[in-house]
Design a protein around this motif. Structure first.
Motif, PDB file in Angstrom:
ATOM      1  N   ASP A  27     -17.836  41.039  -9.770  1.00 39.93           N
ATOM      2  CA  ASP A  27     -18.427  41.487 -11.200  1.00 39.93           C
ATOM      3  C   ASP A  27     -17.569  42.335 -11.939  1.00 39.93           C
ATOM      4  OD1 ASP A  27     -20.875  40.516 -10.560  1.00 39.93           O
ATOM      5  OD2 ASP A  27     -21.340  42.147  -9.446  1.00 39.93           O
ATOM      6  N   VAL A  28     -16.101  42.605 -11.839  1.00 34.55           N
ATOM      7  CA  VAL A  28     -15.184  43.165 -12.485  1.00 34.55           C
ATOM      8  C   VAL A  28     -15.220  42.510 -13.950  1.00 34.55           C
ATOM      9  CG1 VAL A  28     -12.734  43.823 -12.922  1.00 34.55           C
ATOM     10  CG2 VAL A  28     -13.751  44.135 -10.810  1.00 34.55           C
ATOM     11  N   PRO A 141      -6.730  26.106   4.125  1.00 34.60           N
ATOM     12  CA  PRO A 141      -6.761  26.342   2.731  1.00 34.60           C
ATOM     13  C   PRO A 141      -8.264  25.993   2.524  1.00 34.60           C
ATOM     14  CG  PRO A 141      -5.192  24.556   2.896  1.00 34.60           C
ATOM     15  CD  PRO A 141      -5.440  25.504   4.281  1.00 34.60           C
ATOM     16  N   PRO A 142      -8.703  26.055   1.052  1.00 35.01           N
ATOM     17  CA  PRO A 142      -8.122  27.034   0.003  1.00 35.01           C
ATOM     18  C   PRO A 142      -8.099  28.392  -0.151  1.00 35.01           C
ATOM     19  CG  PRO A 142     -10.373  26.274  -0.826  1.00 35.01           C
ATOM     20  CD  PRO A 142     -10.104  25.776   0.911  1.00 35.01           C
ATOM     21  N   GLY A 143      -7.092  28.924  -0.588  1.00 37.00           N
ATOM     22  CA  GLY A 143      -6.969  30.191  -0.903  1.00 37.00           C
ATOM     23  C   GLY A 143      -7.896  30.574  -1.917  1.00 37.00           C
ATOM     24  N   GLN A 144      -8.512  31.700  -1.820  1.00 37.65           N
ATOM     25  CA  GLN A 144      -9.483  32.289  -2.856  1.00 37.65           C
ATOM     26  C   GLN A 144     -10.090  33.286  -2.809  1.00 37.65           C
ATOM     27  OE1 GLN A 144     -12.566  29.086  -1.156  1.00 37.65           O
ATOM     28  NE2 GLN A 144     -13.878  30.527  -1.996  1.00 37.65           N
ATOM     29  N   SER A 145     -11.013  34.114  -3.504  1.00 37.55           N
ATOM     30  CA  SER A 145     -11.634  35.297  -3.423  1.00 37.55           C
ATOM     31  C   SER A 145     -12.973  35.211  -3.271  1.00 37.55           C
ATOM     32  CB  SER A 145     -10.919  36.030  -4.883  1.00 37.55           C
ATOM     33  OG  SER A 145     -11.890  35.538  -5.976  1.00 37.55           O
ATOM     34  N   TYR A 146     -13.707  36.061  -3.855  1.00 42.82           N
ATOM     35  CA  TYR A 146     -15.128  36.116  -3.931  1.00 42.82           C
ATOM     36  C   TYR A 146     -15.662  34.827  -4.545  1.00 42.82           C
ATOM     37  CZ  TYR A 146     -20.132  37.265  -5.012  1.00 42.82           C
ATOM     38  OH  TYR A 146     -21.215  36.996  -5.288  1.00 42.82           O
ATOM     39  N   TYR A 147     -14.830  34.399  -5.576  1.00 44.19           N
ATOM     40  CA  TYR A 147     -15.073  33.314  -6.627  1.00 44.19           C
ATOM     41  C   TYR A 147     -14.511  32.064  -6.175  1.00 44.19           C
ATOM     42  CZ  TYR A 147     -16.366  37.232  -9.611  1.00 44.19           C
ATOM     43  OH  TYR A 147     -17.261  38.252 -10.138  1.00 44.19           O
TER      44      TYR A 147
END
Length: 412
Positions: A27-28, A141-147
């Motif tokens: 949400d940033v 992998p994959p490397g990711q974040s919340y998204y």
């Protein structure tokens, strides 16, 4: 200085946040974009004057964002799924809301470039940490974040490319240059770990643009540029990232062969090729206004039931922004979308902007080229966080450019 210019520092801090954490922290990006929109509403009385002062090309691409929203409303005539239509129109609205944000920043005297640079430089290690953590947690992998990992990888590549621009166009101390280089490699590594092939496709084009600039404008010799490219290739070749690149490249070739042999459509690349093929057929059914935002998934199911690629998994998007607009909004939509997103901004950079701010000018060019190429393999225009990131980057960079000729003088 912060006490004397509180609003500038507040907006600048928001720019820093979205540049550093936009595609990693939930949400940033949307929160920053919302702050920009709400702040711009307090200056609504100044919009007419600002509109008169911006260039004709700026007026055209800002009008294009509004017309893109209008094309979504026009296409409602063919919509079958009202719920999905409303969800998709939220993305269309975000593009239209670039207009008030742009007018607000164009009218201000804010110097946001320093905040933008700081956020981009901070993003490299941040993205790499998130990539490594998710790979550790998920055991691969994959490397990711919340998204989604494609959104993550594309943004990491874009930020890394912008860091290359900073190094070419601005003089820094040795320690700062070293910091930017380290951060740039962190971002590139994070993008590789994301396995987002669209980002990798973008890399050679960006490198070509930057090499051309380095030789023609920055005065860097061809030998020096060649040495830098060779050094980067060697570093990547010796790093663990090379295994991922090699594996994904081999997979892509095999998946393309399987698709054209008719043996498999459920792979990543094969699935995209199938979705694109079906998208063309769906567009032909409503060529002028399209099938309407949000209806592609239902139309895909109909075609699957008719025997077209029956093993392809259900998808809500075409995984291509150009086909997505063509399917959803028809010829009306695509004839608005292409000039607004690509042609007019590029023409503006080339014809209307002076050479006094090379960093902002080249950064704006890299932004437009990157999102245009990202769109070949992913429908990012329907991913709300990335649309917010694009909107803020676009408004900040394009309103920071010095006009080559302005009858109203400098607004900033």
């Amino acid at each position: 200085e912060a006490q004397q210019k509180p609003l500038e520092y507040f907006i600048g801090f928001c720019v820093f946040l979205i540049a550093a954490f936009g595609a990693v922290v939930k949400d940033v990006a949307s929160a920053v974009f919302l702050i920009f929109i709400l702040t711009s509403m307090f200056y609504i009385r100044q919009w007419p004057r600002t509109w008169r002062c911006i260039s004709q090309i700026e007026k055209l691409f800002l009008t294009g964002f509004l017309l893109y929203l209008a094309s979504g409303f026009l296409s409602y005539i063919n919509v079958a799924d009202d719920y999905e239509y409303i969800k998709h129109m939220g993305r269309y609205l975000r593009f239209a809301l670039i207009v008030p944000v742009y007018l607000f920043l164009a009218n201000s005297k804010f110097e946001l470039t320093r905040f933008f640079i700081s956020g981009i430089v901070v993003s490299g290690p941040v993205y790499l940490v998130f990539a490594l953590l998710t790979i550790y947690i998920n055991q691969g992998p994959p490397g990711q974040s919340y998204y989604h990992h494609i959104l993550f990888g594309d943004t990491a590549m874009l930020n890394s490319a912008l860091m290359m621009v900073f190094l070419l166009t601005r003089k820094f101390t040795f320690s700062i240059r070293l910091l930017i280089i380290i951060s740039m490699f962190c971002g590139l590594y994070a993008s590789v770990l994301s396995t987002a092939r669209g980002a990798w496709i973008t890399a050679p084009v960006i490198i070509g643009i930057l090499v051309w600039y380095a030789v023609k404008s920055a005065g860097i010799g061809v030998k020096k540029v060649g040495f830098i490219i060779v050094a980067v290739i060697i570093v990547i070749s010796l790093s663990p990232a090379m295994d991922i690149l090699s594996k994904r490249y081999t997979e892509a070739i095999n998946e393309i062969k399987l698709f054209y042999s008719g043996e498999g459509f459920e792979t990543s690349v094969g699935g995209r090729l199938a979705l694109w093929d079906v998208a063309i057929d769906i567009w032909k059914e409503n060529p002028v206004l399209g099938t309407g935002p949000g209806d592609y998934d239902d139309d895909l199911v109909v075609h699957k039931d008719q025997g077209r690629y029956p093993t392809v998994a259900p998808h809500k998007t075409t995984h291509n922004i150009y086909l997505q607009v063509l399917v959803s909004n028809g010829l009306v939509g695509i004839l608005i979308f292409l000039p607004t997103l690509i042609f007019l901004p590029l023409f503006y950079i080339r014809r209307e902007v002076s050479d006094s701010k090379q960093l902002e000018k080249l950064s704006a060019l890299i932004l437009i080229v990157s999102v245009a190429i990202f769109g070949l393999t992913e429908s990012w225009i329907l991913r709300a966080p990335f649309v917010a990131i694009f909107a803020v980057y676009f408004a900040v960079l394009f309103t920071s450019l010095d006009k080559a000729d302005s009858s109203c003088g400098k607004l900033r």
